[in-house]
Design an enzyme around this catalytic site. Sequence first.
Site, short mmCIF file in Angstrom:
data_model
loop_
_atom_site.label_atom_id
_atom_site.label_comp_id
_atom_site.label_asym_id
_atom_site.label_seq_id
_atom_site.Cartn_x
_atom_site.Cartn_y
_atom_site.Cartn_z
N ASN A 157 0.81 -0.88 0.00
CA ASN A 157 -0.03 -0.13 0.13
C ASN A 157 0.97 1.32 0.01
O ASN A 157 1.80 1.14 0.55
CB ASN A 157 -0.78 0.00 1.38
CG ASN A 157 -2.00 -0.85 1.17
OD1 ASN A 157 -2.51 -1.35 0.11
ND2 ASN A 157 -2.50 -1.62 2.29
N CYS A 179 -5.89 -7.60 -3.32
CA CYS A 179 -6.18 -7.01 -1.96
C CYS A 179 -7.42 -7.90 -1.38
O CYS A 179 -8.26 -8.27 -2.42
CB CYS A 179 -6.83 -5.53 -2.28
SG CYS A 179 -7.28 -4.96 -0.38
N HIS A 180 -7.40 -8.09 -0.29
CA HIS A 180 -8.42 -9.10 0.33
C HIS A 180 -9.69 -8.38 0.61
O HIS A 180 -10.77 -9.18 1.50
CB HIS A 180 -7.78 -9.86 1.30
CG HIS A 180 -7.54 -9.27 2.65
ND1 HIS A 180 -6.20 -9.81 3.39
CD2 HIS A 180 -7.79 -8.13 3.31
CE1 HIS A 180 -5.96 -8.92 4.20
NE2 HIS A 180 -7.03 -8.16 4.45
N HIS A 217 -9.64 0.16 -1.67
CA HIS A 217 -9.95 0.26 -0.57
C HIS A 217 -11.22 1.20 -0.38
O HIS A 217 -11.88 1.53 0.82
CB HIS A 217 -8.74 0.79 0.41
CG HIS A 217 -7.94 -0.14 0.98
ND1 HIS A 217 -6.47 0.16 1.12
CD2 HIS A 217 -8.01 -1.58 0.88
CE1 HIS A 217 -5.90 -0.92 1.25
NE2 HIS A 217 -6.84 -2.04 1.28
#
Length: 468
Positions: A157, A179-180, A217
């Site tokens: 990130n 990304c999870h 995000h």
Amino acid sequence: MRYTNEKVEDLSIAYIGGGSRGWAWTFMTDLALEPQLSGTIRLYDIDSAAAENNAVIGNRVSERPDAVGKWNYTVCETLKEALTGADFVIISILPGTFDEMESDVHTPERLGIYQSVGDTAGPGGMIRALRTLPMFAEIAEAIKEYSPDAWVINYTNPMSLCVKTLYHFFPQIKAFGCCHEVFGTQELLAGILQKEGYVKERPDRHDICVNVLGINHFTWFDRASYKGIDLFPVYRAYIEKNFEFGWEPDETVNWLNRHFICRHRVKFDLFNRYGLIAAAGDRHLAEFMPGDIYLKDPDTVEGWGFDLTPVSWRKEDLKDRLAKSARLVSGEEELELKPTGEEGILLIKALCGLTRVISNVNIPNNAMQIPNLPSGAVVETNAVFDRDSIRPVAAGKLPEQIYALVIPHVRNHERILRAAFSHDRSLVKEAFMTDPQISGRVSEEEVSKLVDDMLGATMKYLPEGWKR
């Protein structure tokens, strides 16, 4: 790499940041559980001792009888050595130290600007980017020279800006960001189905079919279903009954770090406001919104049911992970071999041609994925992974209200990328002033002083141009 009997052997993977005390162990675990892949992992890290420790840990794991995936872990002293001939490149680095992150996260608090993560959006995410992007420029140039045909998977990130930088310096690179956060929202929907009596057992999250659109995000679902069940009415009904309390943290899946569990009340509120399912953790989502809504002050944060994660906690956690590393190296402790919930290995299998996968991915927008976001902006949508190919899914336009929330961050990605390589403080100040956490809450003079102080705190990790 070599194909034999529905397996890929002699796969070569370069791991940049190979001394990691987190992602590296996750990666080792998933590799050990995958019987169709084997080969060599080349660990490269500026902390060579940490990489040496991970080589010991990885080779010890590979020797275990319960490890069906067999790998040889080696340490490389240079990027050239790690990258030459690599089939895949993994990037998972910590830019700077937690001392720099402490300034990223906590210096803005003097102006009433609170950050729950501080690694992606807001002032913390932008300053972190300024010390990260030069590293990614160097990595991109090295990949271009030594392994131009390798697939590159980024976990670092700020995700969007890291991937954007890789393509900026090597436009032909085959890179994507994993990304999870989306997985956690699929798990939430699966949990609601079970709790509301639609199913007896919690569904596998992979059976929760979603359309993903947004930026890392700050992702959204505009469609979600499970075996013919439209999940939007299910989600709406659950929120109507449970908005004030939110989701019970003890019922969330155990692969999420319990320190970061939230009640999903930010998600629920965003659904009530905009009609789409916000698909990231509340700690991240809050940082993309105006700062006087969810992050006004610590009491407000507590009321919404999530945490401000202090960097002091991260420092203590690092001590614990260093101690664990020592135990793993000595053999006093072993890594637990169970699926981590990450998809990196599954995507590698797909790119090798062993399977076909649809998953969320961060890659540049080609105006097909999200037509009303700029071409070249790094967006997060679904994509189809198969042999040596990633084909992004056309996710559709962002609704007007959500577009208005997303576009300031996309524009700031451009500003910060330019600032990182022009060393232009005015661009950083402009980005701060237009960031939703700061805009309208702090004077231009205060922002100017904040930028100077935050740059000063991270100066040893910035290029010389910033010091002039």
